[in-house]
Enzyme design. Sequence first.
Site, PDB file in Angstrom:
ATOM      1  N   ARG A 198      84.872  52.858 105.987  1.00 37.17           N
ATOM      2  CA  ARG A 198      85.859  52.058 105.564  1.00 37.17           C
ATOM      3  C   ARG A 198      86.360  52.573 104.436  1.00 37.17           C
ATOM      4  O   ARG A 198      87.283  51.745 103.681  1.00 37.17           O
ATOM      5  CB  ARG A 198      85.408  50.596 105.534  1.00 37.17           C
ATOM      6  CG  ARG A 198      84.954  49.932 106.931  1.00 37.17           C
ATOM      7  CD  ARG A 198      84.810  48.576 107.022  1.00 37.17           C
ATOM      8  NE  ARG A 198      83.407  48.457 106.282  1.00 37.17           N
ATOM      9  CZ  ARG A 198      82.957  47.649 105.284  1.00 37.17           C
ATOM     10  NH1 ARG A 198      84.057  47.449 104.205  1.00 37.17           N
ATOM     11  NH2 ARG A 198      81.799  47.606 104.963  1.00 37.17           N
ATOM     12  N   ARG A 238      91.426  59.940  98.930  1.00 35.43           N
ATOM     13  CA  ARG A 238      93.040  60.419  99.133  1.00 35.43           C
ATOM     14  C   ARG A 238      93.292  61.649  98.376  1.00 35.43           C
ATOM     15  O   ARG A 238      92.896  61.791  97.275  1.00 35.43           O
ATOM     16  CB  ARG A 238      94.193  59.045  98.543  1.00 35.43           C
ATOM     17  CG  ARG A 238      93.738  57.972  99.530  1.00 35.43           C
ATOM     18  CD  ARG A 238      94.885  56.815  99.148  1.00 35.43           C
ATOM     19  NE  ARG A 238      94.839  55.801  99.921  1.00 35.43           N
ATOM     20  CZ  ARG A 238      94.628  54.484  99.226  1.00 35.43           C
ATOM     21  NH1 ARG A 238      94.581  54.429  98.141  1.00 35.43           N
ATOM     22  NH2 ARG A 238      94.557  53.526 100.136  1.00 35.43           N
ATOM     23  N   ARG A 295      72.875  38.926 101.782  1.00 33.52           N
ATOM     24  CA  ARG A 295      73.108  39.163 100.364  1.00 33.52           C
ATOM     25  C   ARG A 295      73.588  38.015  99.825  1.00 33.52           C
ATOM     26  O   ARG A 295      74.623  37.458 100.454  1.00 33.52           O
ATOM     27  CB  ARG A 295      73.543  40.348 100.291  1.00 33.52           C
ATOM     28  CG  ARG A 295      73.076  41.826 100.517  1.00 33.52           C
ATOM     29  CD  ARG A 295      71.665  41.911  99.978  1.00 33.52           C
ATOM     30  NE  ARG A 295      71.965  42.280  98.444  1.00 33.52           N
ATOM     31  CZ  ARG A 295      71.017  42.701  97.635  1.00 33.52           C
ATOM     32  NH1 ARG A 295      69.741  42.381  97.956  1.00 33.52           N
ATOM     33  NH2 ARG A 295      71.179  43.175  96.563  1.00 33.52           N
ATOM     34  N   ARG A 303      80.098  44.664  89.370  1.00 32.31           N
ATOM     35  CA  ARG A 303      81.592  44.778  88.780  1.00 32.31           C
ATOM     36  C   ARG A 303      81.885  43.569  87.794  1.00 32.31           C
ATOM     37  O   ARG A 303      80.984  42.709  87.946  1.00 32.31           O
ATOM     38  CB  ARG A 303      82.454  44.711  90.053  1.00 32.31           C
ATOM     39  CG  ARG A 303      82.473  43.610  90.900  1.00 32.31           C
ATOM     40  CD  ARG A 303      83.308  43.541  92.185  1.00 32.31           C
ATOM     41  NE  ARG A 303      83.403  42.519  92.984  1.00 32.31           N
ATOM     42  CZ  ARG A 303      84.205  42.435  94.102  1.00 32.31           C
ATOM     43  NH1 ARG A 303      84.863  43.297  94.372  1.00 32.31           N
ATOM     44  NH2 ARG A 303      83.919  41.313  94.798  1.00 32.31           N
ATOM     45  N   GLU A 329      79.335  40.313  88.217  1.00 33.66           N
ATOM     46  CA  GLU A 329      78.993  40.041  89.697  1.00 33.66           C
ATOM     47  C   GLU A 329      77.614  40.615  89.921  1.00 33.66           C
ATOM     48  O   GLU A 329      77.512  41.863  89.820  1.00 33.66           O
ATOM     49  CB  GLU A 329      79.984  40.089  90.678  1.00 33.66           C
ATOM     50  CG  GLU A 329      79.892  39.695  91.898  1.00 33.66           C
ATOM     51  CD  GLU A 329      81.086  40.156  92.759  1.00 33.66           C
ATOM     52  OE1 GLU A 329      81.072  40.742  93.716  1.00 33.66           O
ATOM     53  OE2 GLU A 329      82.335  39.561  92.461  1.00 33.66           O
ATOM     54  N   TYR A 339      80.272  41.703 109.263  1.00 34.53           N
ATOM     55  CA  TYR A 339      81.132  41.929 108.210  1.00 34.53           C
ATOM     56  C   TYR A 339      82.541  42.185 108.603  1.00 34.53           C
ATOM     57  O   TYR A 339      83.195  42.609 109.541  1.00 34.53           O
ATOM     58  CB  TYR A 339      80.994  43.206 107.304  1.00 34.53           C
ATOM     59  CG  TYR A 339      82.012  43.103 105.940  1.00 34.53           C
ATOM     60  CD1 TYR A 339      81.562  42.478 104.652  1.00 34.53           C
ATOM     61  CD2 TYR A 339      83.160  43.578 106.179  1.00 34.53           C
ATOM     62  CE1 TYR A 339      82.400  42.679 103.798  1.00 34.53           C
ATOM     63  CE2 TYR A 339      83.961  43.872 104.997  1.00 34.53           C
ATOM     64  CZ  TYR A 339      83.514  43.161 103.836  1.00 34.53           C
ATOM     65  OH  TYR A 339      84.528  43.098 102.805  1.00 34.53           O
ATOM     66  N   ASP A 364      86.962  41.275 107.231  1.00 34.38           N
ATOM     67  CA  ASP A 364      87.808  40.754 105.912  1.00 34.38           C
ATOM     68  C   ASP A 364      88.519  39.630 106.629  1.00 34.38           C
ATOM     69  O   ASP A 364      88.475  39.532 107.735  1.00 34.38           O
ATOM     70  CB  ASP A 364      88.682  42.097 106.070  1.00 34.38           C
ATOM     71  CG  ASP A 364      88.026  43.197 105.153  1.00 34.38           C
ATOM     72  OD1 ASP A 364      87.381  43.222 104.482  1.00 34.38           O
ATOM     73  OD2 ASP A 364      88.589  44.489 105.508  1.00 34.38           O
TER      74      ASP A 364
END
Length: 374
Positions: free
Chosen positions: A176, A180, A252, A282, A303, A351, A353
Amino acid sequence: MTQKQLHIGMAGAGLSCAVIARLLAEAGHRVSIHEKRSHVAGNCHTERDSSTQVMVHVYGPHIFHTDDDEVWAFVNRFMKFMPYVNRVKATTGGKVYSLPINLHTINQFFDQALSPKEAEDFIKGQADSTITDPANFEEQALAFIGRPLYEAFFRGYTVKQWGVDPTQLPASILKRLPVRFNYNDNYFFHRHQGMPEEGYTKMVEGILDHPSIEVILGSGLTRADADRFDHLFWSGPVDGFYDYDQGRLPYRTLDFEKFTGEGDVQGCAVMNYTDESVPYTRITEHKHFSPWESHGGSVCYREFSRACGESDIPYYPVHLTSGNELLNAYQDRAKAERRVTFVGRLGTYRYMDMDVTIRAALDCGRSFLAGLGG
């Protein structure tokens, strides 16, 4: 002949149950949603910080992105979405880079000035060509980008995020994450990207604003409550529905360390810290998630990811390359339920989105209605 009105129960007021509830209510059914927390919208809950008025993503940032035109139209029906591009930075080895890995990242990291074609050939040379069928996350990374980039940007972050060695995680997780060979630093590549102008909680409240939908906050449901309804949609943990009678599945959870400042504290919305020696994954600065607003003060969160305990909020199901017998046992039981449907990230233990969650909910609600006939 008029279809009989059903009384539908919902466990949880997150995206999954909210979308399904709206479909069923519009089809003429009565829906009762029970939510343990004091608010709707689940983990995408947003609220104004009392001292700065910054819109805060209470359970961590959620950026909406999708190629699904129907899903995009659905969310915009209940909230105006403002343009937003997610540009993530990463600190590793004392330097700041752009994520996802792009041409600028490659040239900066390797001290080069490569063209797109040169960079593509260069990364192919870095990749481990002996790995033809990656069996886990680490092998996938080494076969994809080679060891230097993997060690700098993925290994430490992955260990902190998932609490296991990357060799124990499935290769599919890394698939995922894009690389680039141009200077495009937009983290996502979907046609539709944005943020709800007044936050996700207001959007979900709009979805739930229907005379046939009742929302009861501070109230949970259990397996025994299923008999109170003609059908129950369960968006909580699938093992929790069965009172963890075969053991607890691994999840988690996240801890957040809040700090505030004036002006622009870190210069971006998300800064990943990929070195394993840094305890947090992060730092997020939430004023940047609403760039159309102006605030003098700023709210930031460090976090931390860790194993989910019995009293913690589960965020991410943990899928490993082996040892999934407990999950299979719970899912087999869930499939056998006749009047209970398991939905969402926790109910289906995968998982997803936000756009995938909404798409799955739309499909689930329509399938349920089609099964009723008439």
